[in-house]
Design a protein around this motif. Sequence first.
Motif, short mmCIF file in Angstrom:
data_model
loop_
_atom_site.label_atom_id
_atom_site.label_comp_id
_atom_site.label_asym_id
_atom_site.label_seq_id
_atom_site.Cartn_x
_atom_site.Cartn_y
_atom_site.Cartn_z
N PRO A 71 26.30 21.54 -17.47
CA PRO A 71 26.78 22.64 -18.62
C PRO A 71 25.69 23.51 -19.03
O PRO A 71 26.02 24.45 -19.80
N GLN A 72 24.28 23.16 -18.70
CA GLN A 72 23.33 24.16 -19.26
C GLN A 72 23.48 25.51 -18.56
O GLN A 72 23.62 25.58 -17.36
N SER A 73 23.46 26.81 -19.12
CA SER A 73 23.49 28.08 -18.48
C SER A 73 22.40 28.71 -17.92
O SER A 73 21.47 27.97 -18.50
N PHE A 74 22.18 29.35 -16.89
CA PHE A 74 21.23 29.87 -16.39
C PHE A 74 20.47 30.72 -17.19
O PHE A 74 19.08 30.62 -17.16
N GLU A 75 20.91 31.47 -18.23
CA GLU A 75 20.30 32.17 -19.25
C GLU A 75 19.35 31.19 -20.15
O GLU A 75 18.50 31.50 -20.40
N GLU A 76 20.00 30.03 -20.42
CA GLU A 76 19.20 28.89 -21.09
C GLU A 76 18.13 28.34 -20.34
O GLU A 76 17.07 28.22 -20.91
N VAL A 77 18.13 28.30 -19.13
CA VAL A 77 17.25 27.81 -18.17
C VAL A 77 16.05 28.80 -18.24
O VAL A 77 14.76 28.44 -18.57
N GLN A 124 10.64 30.80 -20.35
CA GLN A 124 9.85 31.69 -21.10
C GLN A 124 9.29 30.99 -22.27
O GLN A 124 7.92 31.50 -22.47
N GLU A 125 10.02 30.13 -22.89
CA GLU A 125 9.63 29.51 -24.39
C GLU A 125 8.24 28.73 -23.72
O GLU A 125 7.16 28.72 -24.42
N LEU A 134 6.43 18.02 -11.98
CA LEU A 134 7.72 18.94 -12.47
C LEU A 134 7.67 18.98 -13.93
O LEU A 134 8.09 19.85 -14.51
N ASP A 135 7.72 17.79 -14.62
CA ASP A 135 7.84 17.61 -15.99
C ASP A 135 6.99 18.46 -16.58
O ASP A 135 6.97 19.11 -17.85
N ASP A 136 5.48 18.42 -16.14
CA ASP A 136 4.39 18.95 -16.78
C ASP A 136 4.28 20.57 -16.50
O ASP A 136 3.59 21.36 -17.56
N ASN A 137 5.00 21.01 -15.24
CA ASN A 137 4.41 22.32 -14.97
C ASN A 137 5.71 23.52 -14.62
O ASN A 137 5.51 24.26 -14.37
N PHE A 138 7.03 22.85 -14.99
CA PHE A 138 8.20 23.47 -14.25
C PHE A 138 9.02 23.27 -15.27
O PHE A 138 9.30 22.36 -16.04
N PRO A 196 8.88 32.68 -14.94
CA PRO A 196 9.25 32.20 -16.10
C PRO A 196 10.54 33.10 -16.64
O PRO A 196 11.58 32.93 -17.20
N ASP A 197 10.65 34.53 -16.15
CA ASP A 197 11.45 35.54 -16.64
C ASP A 197 12.65 35.63 -15.63
O ASP A 197 13.63 36.34 -15.72
N GLY A 198 12.48 34.57 -14.52
CA GLY A 198 13.89 34.54 -13.61
C GLY A 198 13.46 35.44 -12.17
O GLY A 198 14.34 35.52 -11.40
N THR A 199 12.40 35.97 -12.34
CA THR A 199 12.01 36.72 -11.05
C THR A 199 11.81 35.86 -10.02
O THR A 199 11.07 34.96 -9.95
#
Length: 167
Positions: A31-37, A42-43, A77-81, A124-127
């Motif tokens: 259910p989470q959208s890619f925009e939210e990812v 980024q946050e 993964l939890d700490d860095n991604f 983080p910006d999706g690039t």
Amino acid sequence: MRTTRLVSCLLLVGLLGITAHPASAQITIPPQSFEEVIATAQEEQTPILVEIYASWCPYCQRMQNTVYSHSTVQQYLDDNFTYVRLNSDTTGGNHTYANRTLTTSQLASVLGARGVPTTVFMKPDGTPIARQPGFIKRPTFLTMIRFVGSGAYEDQSYKEFARQQSK
């Protein structure tokens, strides 16, 4: 007696299910959208790891059971991604990416998945940073996530990084 056996079987199945699929901090879309990812990444200023899979794929299941479920991988993964699973067979969902509105299946294709499993690394910006198709053994996968997670990809080649890690 039959009730006792049934309860025992259900308990055993439940325990096996917990063992086979340990909890992790992954995000599954939908259910989470890619925009939210992307917003989350980024946050938190973390790169994005997109695991593109299909439920019927034995190599995807093997990656989940032998690579992603490993405690060292999970912790890194939890700490860095910002880690997201994307089912390439899902035709629902609406995601905005690269100024296009896409279904989940279309998003997997736009991210470069020509088969499953496919691992995609993004800023983080999706690039996009890199994409790796196929099953990846745990030692190689750990090197890959450390290469991207540390930011080393900005300054050196993967080959140089892997050579330094093996010393």
